[in-house]
Scaffold this active site. Structure first.
Site, PDB file in Angstrom:
ATOM      1  N   HIS A   5       0.814  -1.169   0.109  1.00  0.00           N
ATOM      2  CA  HIS A   5      -0.204   0.023   0.011  1.00  0.00           C
ATOM      3  C   HIS A   5       1.000   1.164  -0.054  1.00  0.00           C
ATOM      4  O   HIS A   5       1.279   1.645   0.929  1.00  0.00           O
ATOM      5  CB  HIS A   5      -0.925   0.081   1.396  1.00  0.00           C
ATOM      6  CG  HIS A   5      -1.854  -1.453   1.192  1.00  0.00           C
ATOM      7  ND1 HIS A   5      -1.343  -2.441   1.739  1.00  0.00           N
ATOM      8  CD2 HIS A   5      -3.126  -1.470   1.012  1.00  0.00           C
ATOM      9  CE1 HIS A   5      -2.230  -3.426   1.575  1.00  0.00           C
ATOM     10  NE2 HIS A   5      -3.276  -2.689   1.287  1.00  0.00           N
TER      11      HIS A   5
ATOM     12  N   ASP B 256     -10.041   6.049   7.171  1.00  0.00           N
ATOM     13  CA  ASP B 256     -11.313   5.965   6.952  1.00  0.00           C
ATOM     14  C   ASP B 256     -12.120   4.715   7.382  1.00  0.00           C
ATOM     15  O   ASP B 256     -13.292   4.510   7.857  1.00  0.00           O
ATOM     16  CB  ASP B 256     -11.742   6.329   5.464  1.00  0.00           C
ATOM     17  CG  ASP B 256     -11.432   7.689   4.896  1.00  0.00           C
ATOM     18  OD1 ASP B 256     -11.761   8.566   5.517  1.00  0.00           O
ATOM     19  OD2 ASP B 256     -10.650   7.812   3.861  1.00  0.00           O
TER      20      ASP B 256
ATOM     21  N   ASN C 115      -8.666  11.212   3.846  1.00  0.00           N
ATOM     22  CA  ASN C 115      -8.463  11.312   2.519  1.00  0.00           C
ATOM     23  C   ASN C 115      -9.510  10.972   1.483  1.00  0.00           C
ATOM     24  O   ASN C 115      -9.334  10.947   0.296  1.00  0.00           O
ATOM     25  CB  ASN C 115      -7.063  10.536   2.197  1.00  0.00           C
ATOM     26  CG  ASN C 115      -7.378   9.135   2.235  1.00  0.00           C
ATOM     27  OD1 ASN C 115      -8.560   8.522   2.563  1.00  0.00           O
ATOM     28  ND2 ASN C 115      -6.368   7.877   2.227  1.00  0.00           N
TER      29      ASN C 115
ATOM     30  N   HIS D 184      -4.277   3.166  -3.250  1.00  0.00           N
ATOM     31  CA  HIS D 184      -4.264   2.391  -1.999  1.00  0.00           C
ATOM     32  C   HIS D 184      -3.461   1.237  -1.833  1.00  0.00           C
ATOM     33  O   HIS D 184      -2.685   1.291  -0.975  1.00  0.00           O
ATOM     34  CB  HIS D 184      -5.896   2.244  -1.627  1.00  0.00           C
ATOM     35  CG  HIS D 184      -6.038   1.192  -0.644  1.00  0.00           C
ATOM     36  ND1 HIS D 184      -6.173   1.621   0.812  1.00  0.00           N
ATOM     37  CD2 HIS D 184      -6.130   0.147  -0.689  1.00  0.00           C
ATOM     38  CE1 HIS D 184      -6.209   0.269   1.396  1.00  0.00           C
ATOM     39  NE2 HIS D 184      -6.296  -0.500   0.717  1.00  0.00           N
TER      40      HIS D 184
ATOM     41  N   ARG E  41     -18.849 -19.586  38.164  1.00  0.00           N
ATOM     42  CA  ARG E  41     -18.675 -18.091  38.172  1.00  0.00           C
ATOM     43  C   ARG E  41     -18.653 -17.524  39.669  1.00  0.00           C
ATOM     44  O   ARG E  41     -17.793 -16.629  39.904  1.00  0.00           O
ATOM     45  CB  ARG E  41     -19.850 -17.226  37.714  1.00  0.00           C
ATOM     46  CG  ARG E  41     -21.342 -17.704  38.034  1.00  0.00           C
ATOM     47  CD  ARG E  41     -22.318 -16.747  37.679  1.00  0.00           C
ATOM     48  NE  ARG E  41     -23.751 -17.128  38.091  1.00  0.00           N
ATOM     49  CZ  ARG E  41     -24.452 -16.457  38.026  1.00  0.00           C
ATOM     50  NH1 ARG E  41     -24.744 -15.163  37.523  1.00  0.00           N
ATOM     51  NH2 ARG E  41     -25.753 -17.029  38.456  1.00  0.00           N
TER      52      ARG E  41
ATOM     53  N   SER F  29     -23.410 -10.642  37.008  1.00  0.00           N
ATOM     54  CA  SER F  29     -23.576 -11.931  36.603  1.00  0.00           C
ATOM     55  C   SER F  29     -22.394 -12.671  36.495  1.00  0.00           C
ATOM     56  O   SER F  29     -22.124 -13.763  36.639  1.00  0.00           O
ATOM     57  CB  SER F  29     -24.187 -11.964  35.127  1.00  0.00           C
ATOM     58  OG  SER F  29     -25.475 -11.712  35.246  1.00  0.00           O
TER      59      SER F  29
ATOM     60  N   GLU G   4     -18.338  -5.052  23.968  1.00  0.00           N
ATOM     61  CA  GLU G   4     -17.187  -6.191  24.179  1.00  0.00           C
ATOM     62  C   GLU G   4     -16.221  -6.235  23.361  1.00  0.00           C
ATOM     63  O   GLU G   4     -15.133  -6.573  23.564  1.00  0.00           O
ATOM     64  CB  GLU G   4     -18.094  -7.517  24.084  1.00  0.00           C
ATOM     65  CG  GLU G   4     -19.410  -7.963  24.873  1.00  0.00           C
ATOM     66  CD  GLU G   4     -20.668  -7.500  24.485  1.00  0.00           C
ATOM     67  OE1 GLU G   4     -20.791  -6.505  23.334  1.00  0.00           O
ATOM     68  OE2 GLU G   4     -21.637  -7.405  25.341  1.00  0.00           O
TER      69      GLU G   4
ATOM     70  N   HIS H 167     -21.631 -18.247  31.840  1.00  0.00           N
ATOM     71  CA  HIS H 167     -23.034 -18.704  31.106  1.00  0.00           C
ATOM     72  C   HIS H 167     -22.587 -19.481  29.963  1.00  0.00           C
ATOM     73  O   HIS H 167     -22.757 -19.212  28.964  1.00  0.00           O
ATOM     74  CB  HIS H 167     -23.732 -17.520  30.881  1.00  0.00           C
ATOM     75  CG  HIS H 167     -24.536 -16.858  31.895  1.00  0.00           C
ATOM     76  ND1 HIS H 167     -23.486 -16.295  33.047  1.00  0.00           N
ATOM     77  CD2 HIS H 167     -25.781 -16.432  32.677  1.00  0.00           C
ATOM     78  CE1 HIS H 167     -24.194 -15.839  33.977  1.00  0.00           C
ATOM     79  NE2 HIS H 167     -25.480 -15.667  33.545  1.00  0.00           N
TER      80      HIS H 167
ATOM     81  N   HIS I 233     -28.854 -16.991  23.377  1.00  0.00           N
ATOM     82  CA  HIS I 233     -27.881 -16.829  24.982  1.00  0.00           C
ATOM     83  C   HIS I 233     -26.902 -18.273  25.180  1.00  0.00           C
ATOM     84  O   HIS I 233     -26.338 -18.297  26.236  1.00  0.00           O
ATOM     85  CB  HIS I 233     -28.609 -16.402  26.048  1.00  0.00           C
ATOM     86  CG  HIS I 233     -29.053 -15.054  26.051  1.00  0.00           C
ATOM     87  ND1 HIS I 233     -29.624 -14.353  24.988  1.00  0.00           N
ATOM     88  CD2 HIS I 233     -28.561 -13.965  26.955  1.00  0.00           C
ATOM     89  CE1 HIS I 233     -29.720 -13.024  25.097  1.00  0.00           C
ATOM     90  NE2 HIS I 233     -29.005 -12.845  26.355  1.00  0.00           N
TER      91      HIS I 233
ATOM     92  N   ARG J 285     -22.810 -20.826  34.980  1.00  0.00           N
ATOM     93  CA  ARG J 285     -23.871 -20.167  35.608  1.00  0.00           C
ATOM     94  C   ARG J 285     -24.335 -20.568  36.902  1.00  0.00           C
ATOM     95  O   ARG J 285     -24.255 -20.107  37.918  1.00  0.00           O
ATOM     96  CB  ARG J 285     -24.832 -19.565  34.509  1.00  0.00           C
ATOM     97  CG  ARG J 285     -25.859 -18.782  35.469  1.00  0.00           C
ATOM     98  CD  ARG J 285     -27.151 -18.988  34.658  1.00  0.00           C
ATOM     99  NE  ARG J 285     -28.277 -18.336  35.158  1.00  0.00           N
ATOM    100  CZ  ARG J 285     -29.664 -18.808  35.058  1.00  0.00           C
ATOM    101  NH1 ARG J 285     -29.885 -19.494  34.167  1.00  0.00           N
ATOM    102  NH2 ARG J 285     -30.526 -18.215  35.787  1.00  0.00           N
TER     103      ARG J 285
HETATM  104  C1  LIG Z   1     -11.806  -5.200   9.697  1.00  0.00           C
HETATM  105  C2  LIG Z   1     -11.185  -5.094   8.337  1.00  0.00           C
HETATM  106  N1  LIG Z   1     -11.908  -4.954   7.101  1.00  0.00           N
HETATM  107  C3  LIG Z   1     -11.339  -5.088   5.878  1.00  0.00           C
HETATM  108  C4  LIG Z   1      -9.906  -4.952   5.706  1.00  0.00           C
HETATM  109  C5  LIG Z   1      -9.626  -4.856   4.575  1.00  0.00           C
HETATM  110  N2  LIG Z   1      -9.001  -3.345   4.011  1.00  0.00           N
HETATM  111  C6  LIG Z   1      -7.723  -3.090   4.155  1.00  0.00           C
HETATM  112  S1  LIG Z   1      -7.555  -1.342   3.962  1.00  0.00           S
HETATM  113  C7  LIG Z   1      -9.155  -1.058   3.388  1.00  0.00           C
HETATM  114  C8  LIG Z   1      -9.508   0.252   3.124  1.00  0.00           C
HETATM  115  C9  LIG Z   1      -9.189   1.191   4.316  1.00  0.00           C
HETATM  116  O1  LIG Z   1      -9.549   2.515   3.696  1.00  0.00           O
HETATM  117  P1  LIG Z   1      -8.761   3.595   4.540  1.00  0.00           P
HETATM  118  O2  LIG Z   1      -8.727   3.184   5.912  1.00  0.00           O
HETATM  119  O3  LIG Z   1      -9.454   4.851   4.292  1.00  0.00           O
HETATM  120  O4  LIG Z   1      -7.221   3.660   4.123  1.00  0.00           O
HETATM  121  P2  LIG Z   1      -6.338   4.293   2.876  1.00  0.00           P
HETATM  122  O5  LIG Z   1      -6.681   3.750   1.767  1.00  0.00           O
HETATM  123  O6  LIG Z   1      -7.067   5.734   2.935  1.00  0.00           O
HETATM  124  O7  LIG Z   1      -5.105   4.126   3.358  1.00  0.00           O
HETATM  125  C10 LIG Z   1      -9.892  -2.376   3.625  1.00  0.00           C
HETATM  126  C11 LIG Z   1     -11.479  -2.371   3.495  1.00  0.00           C
HETATM  127  C12 LIG Z   1      -9.212  -4.714   6.696  1.00  0.00           C
HETATM  128  N3  LIG Z   1      -7.947  -4.627   6.872  1.00  0.00           N
HETATM  129  N4  LIG Z   1      -9.859  -4.830   8.036  1.00  0.00           N
HETATM  130 MG   LIG Z   2      -8.908   6.504   3.381  1.00  0.00          MG
END
Ligand SMILES: Cc1ncc(C[n+]2csc(CCOP(=O)(O)OP(=O)(O)O)c2C)c(N)n1
Ligand SMILES: [Mg+2]
Length: 692
Positions: free
Chosen positions: A36, A178, A208, A284, A380, A407, A436, A485, A497, A544
């Site tokens: 990337h 993002d 971006n 990207h 528990r 719980s 969680e 549980h 559950h 539980r």
């Molecule tokens: C939980 C999760 N879902 C999907 C991905 C696959 N993935 C890697 S980067 C990306 C896009 C990320 O966009 P952004 O955070 O805006 O990064 P930028 O391209 O701006 O560097 C995705 C969907 C991941 N790494 N983790």
């Molecule tokens: Mg981005």
């Protein structure tokens, strides 16, 4: 220089360092033919500013306890981290926490980006590369973990700082994109961080507008600034990711913030400087291509054909910046710590033990011993009693639940335990709220900060925490997850559950210790085992409902838990005819079936098997002594998916387990419906032996 890359920096050497990060990143991705490049090109000025102008981090001692933490939550931009770790000549550290002479990341590692054994892997990997504070890549995990780090700093400061001794006053910087912003775990974590007023925390959001599928407008249109203001964050905006002065200024404002965490929204251009790819999704996650790399280098005023070039003066400039600042800060802290040790020897010793993940002397004194009792006690409840003893013996053992403390019985009720809150950061009871996923990542952040944490919920909701639990195993952290549980003990709550596939799912995570104790004394022994782990996370699965406390004068001691599985009851006189294997609430059921069979003259053996993982790590000799290969008549019984039990029962054995979801009904009706009764187990055993 072309118009795209008009530098706005204060000096040429700053720009030279920034462009070194950019070009190393482009070259590494190009060479690897994967990776990337775009975000490292855009965020090089940010990362340069944080590292060389702001962070108190000594490359010569990357595990110094009071260092500032840097988390790259958009882990796909890992070349940012490999570049700065290399350019700052950060040292490697071994698993005994000794700083080694050689660099953490060499230029050769960067040339071998994403290749086997390179210290510049695809994503930041804690435990593999020194200087990486947490593993990141699953988006949102890094920022969530950073909240755990920030909580840990507050707790450590509250417990260990003394007037004139700010032993812990470090800050946490986390960079995200993002993707992190869209993930729910980031929202959970930001909400809690704002509630707790973690002013030691600063997230920088790379705004971006680009993700993999294109412009963010296809899926993301909320006002992030307003959202974070509503979370009680301090929100700042820097409109130009190349403006070092503004970036520096906003980081300074974050540092001065007294009540809130800070979000800096940074407007950047992915693939900055690449004439055809800047601001496109193409920048990207794929190499730019040789021609575009050349054009981008031209835009930076870089020799177009130079590869993996570190110009003269770059290493030296990092040495003069972070090297000098971080080195001075560490040496000052070391002096402070020596004076602290003279005045507070016990506190200093505790801090040092914590760093090595050791336990204090007497950590297991006064652990409860439960007398035989047919009515028994719930897993528990036994856990609650044990936790309360351990937390008093181990000052830095702490944790809480995702709103299920009453719980889960995880509340520390002894005097002085206290609740961790913004105005009481020394409390040991954490209230994670109903979050969680975030809780599990925060537990990881706490463990990375060297306190000993646990997080709790119902076992069914381990689903909501699993990605962070998995990362605790990837990172080899001694995090503890307490799940109560554990099966159908939930009765009326019904199939939503009642965990079914969860044991199989946890057992499938490499390196994770999953333990499902069969009575109160097994619970204590499970804790005794777990607390001694230094590099493995553990999931404790508890009932539980009350489970009879076995008479250990009649049956073998619960200390067998430490071997994962042990012979609890035997027929005597050589190998048994049939082996009954059980975990958790089914252990007493197996004992009852065993007694029934014994009365008929059938020689059975009961194996209590609280942990597959621990058992797998025993010598073959021991394993064969518990499950003699010659005895093929075996029945396993467990209120969970039958998935995987073949490995212990073989082709000739049977398993009584779940192949459907549960049902909503009073507790006493469920064992009958699903066949978890001693009579059924005995009948299956007889059947196997042809003794119907
Ligand atoms: C939980 C999760 N879902 C999907 C991905 C696959 N993935 C890697 S980067 C990306 C896009 C990320 O966009 P952004 O955070 O805006 O990064 P930028 O391209 O701006 O560097 C995705 C969907 C991941 N790494 N983790
Ligand atoms: Mg981005």
């Amino acid at each position: 220089m072309t118009p795209v890359a008009n530098p706005l920096t204060s000096s040429d050497i700053d720009q030279l360092c920034i462009n070194t990060i950019r070009t190393l990143s482009m070259d590494a991705v190009q060479q690897a033919k994967s990776g990337h490049p775009g975000t490292p090109m855009a965020l090089a000025p940010l990362v340069y500013t944080i590292w060389n102008r702001v962070m108190r981090f000594d490359p010569k001692d990357p595990i110094w306890p009071n260092r500032d933490r840097f988390v790259l939550s958009n882990g796909h931009a890992s070349m940012l981290l490999w570049s700065v770790l290399h350019l700052t000549r950060t040292r490697a550290v071994n698993s005994d926490y000794e700083t080694l002479g050689h660099p953490s990341v060499t230029l050769d590692d960067i040339r071998r980006f994403r290749q086997l054994d390179s210290k510049a892997p695809g994503h930041p990997e804690y435990h593999w590369v020194s200087g990486v504070e947490t593993t990141s890549g699953p988006l949102g995990q890094g920022v969530a973990t950073s909240v755990g780090m920030a909580i840990a700093q507050k707790w450590l400061a509250s417990r260990y700082n003394r007037p004139d001794f700010p032993i812990f006053d470090y800050r946490i910087y986390a960079v995200c994109g993002d993707g992190c912003m869209m993930e729910g775990i980031a929202a959970e974590s930001a909400s809690l961080a704002g509630h707790l007023g973690l002013n030691n925390l600063c997230w920088i959001y790379d705004n971006n507008h680009i993700t993999i599928e294109g412009h963010t407008s296809i899926a993301f249109s909320e006002d992030v600034a307003l959202r974070f203001l509503a979370y009680h964050w301090n929100v700042l905006r820097v409109g130009d990711a190349n403006d070092l002065e503004r970036i520096g200024h906003s980081l300074e404002r974050a540092r001065k913030e007294t009540d809130s965490p800070t979000l800096i929204i940074l407007d950047s251009h992915i693939g900055y400087g690449a004439p055809h790819k800047q601001d496109t999704a193409a920048a990207h996650g794929e190499p730019l291509g040789d021609d575009e790399v050349r054009l981008a280098k031209r835009a930076y005023g870089w020799p177009e054909d130079a590869k993996f070039m570190v110009p003269d003066g770059v290493y030296e400039h990092f040495e003069d910046g972070i090297g000098v600042r971080g080195g001075n800060a560490r040496r000052e802290w070391m002096r402070l710590f020596e004076a602290y040790r003279a005045q507070y020897p016990e506190l200093a010793a505790a801090i040092e033990q914590m760093q090595r993940r050791e336990l204090p002397a007497g950590w297991d004194r006064n652990l409860p011993v439960f007398p035989a009792d047919p009515k028994g006690i719930a897993g528990r409840d036994a856990s609650g009693k044990t936790l309360n003893v351990l937390a008093q013996n181990i000052p830095w053992f702490l944790g809480g639940s995702a709103d299920l403390g009453p719980s889960n019985k995880t509340l520390l009720t002894y005097e002085g335990a206290g609740d961790f809150e913004a105005d009481n950061p020394g409390g040991k009871n954490f209230h994670f709220g109903i979050r969680e996923h975030s809780m599990a990542a925060i537990v990881n952040g706490l463990a990375l900060s060297k306190v000993r944490p646990y997080g709790a919920s119902f076992f069914i909701f381990s689903d909501y925490a699993r990605p962070a639990i998995r990362l605790s195993a990837v990172m080899e952290l001694p995090a503890i997850f307490v799940f109560t549980h554990d099966a159908m003990g939930d009765g009326e709550d019904g199939p939503t559950h009642q965990p079914v596939e969860h044991l199989a799912s946890m057992r499938a995570i490499p390196g994770l210790v999953t333990l499902r104790p069969g009575d109160a004394n097994e619970v204590v022994e499970a804790y005794r085992y777990i607390l001694q782990l230094r590099h493995q996370p553990a999931v404790l699965v508890l009932s539980r409902q009350p489970l009879p406390t076995l008479d250990r004068t009649k049956y073998t001691p619960a200390s067998g838990v430490a071997r994962g599985a042990y012979v609890l009851a035997d027929a005597g006189g050589g190998d048994p005819e049939v082996i009954l294997i059980a975990s958790g609430s089914e252990v007493t059921l197996a004992v009852d079936a065993h007694e029934e069979l014994r009365a008929e003259g059938i020689r059975s053996r009961v194996v209590s098997m609280p942990s597959w993982d621990i058992f797998e790590h025993q010598a073959r000799e021991y394993r064969d002594s518990v499950l003699p290969p010659a005895v093929t008549a075996r029945v396993a019984i467990e209120q969970a998916s039958t998935f995987g039990w073949e490995r212990y029962i073989g082709t000739a054995g049977r398993v009584i387990g779940m192949t459907t979801f549960g049902a909503s009904a009073p507790l006493k009706e469920l064992p009958r419906k699903f066949g978890f009764e001693p009579g059924r187990l005995a009948a299956v055993a007889r059947d196997l032996l042809g003794k119907r």
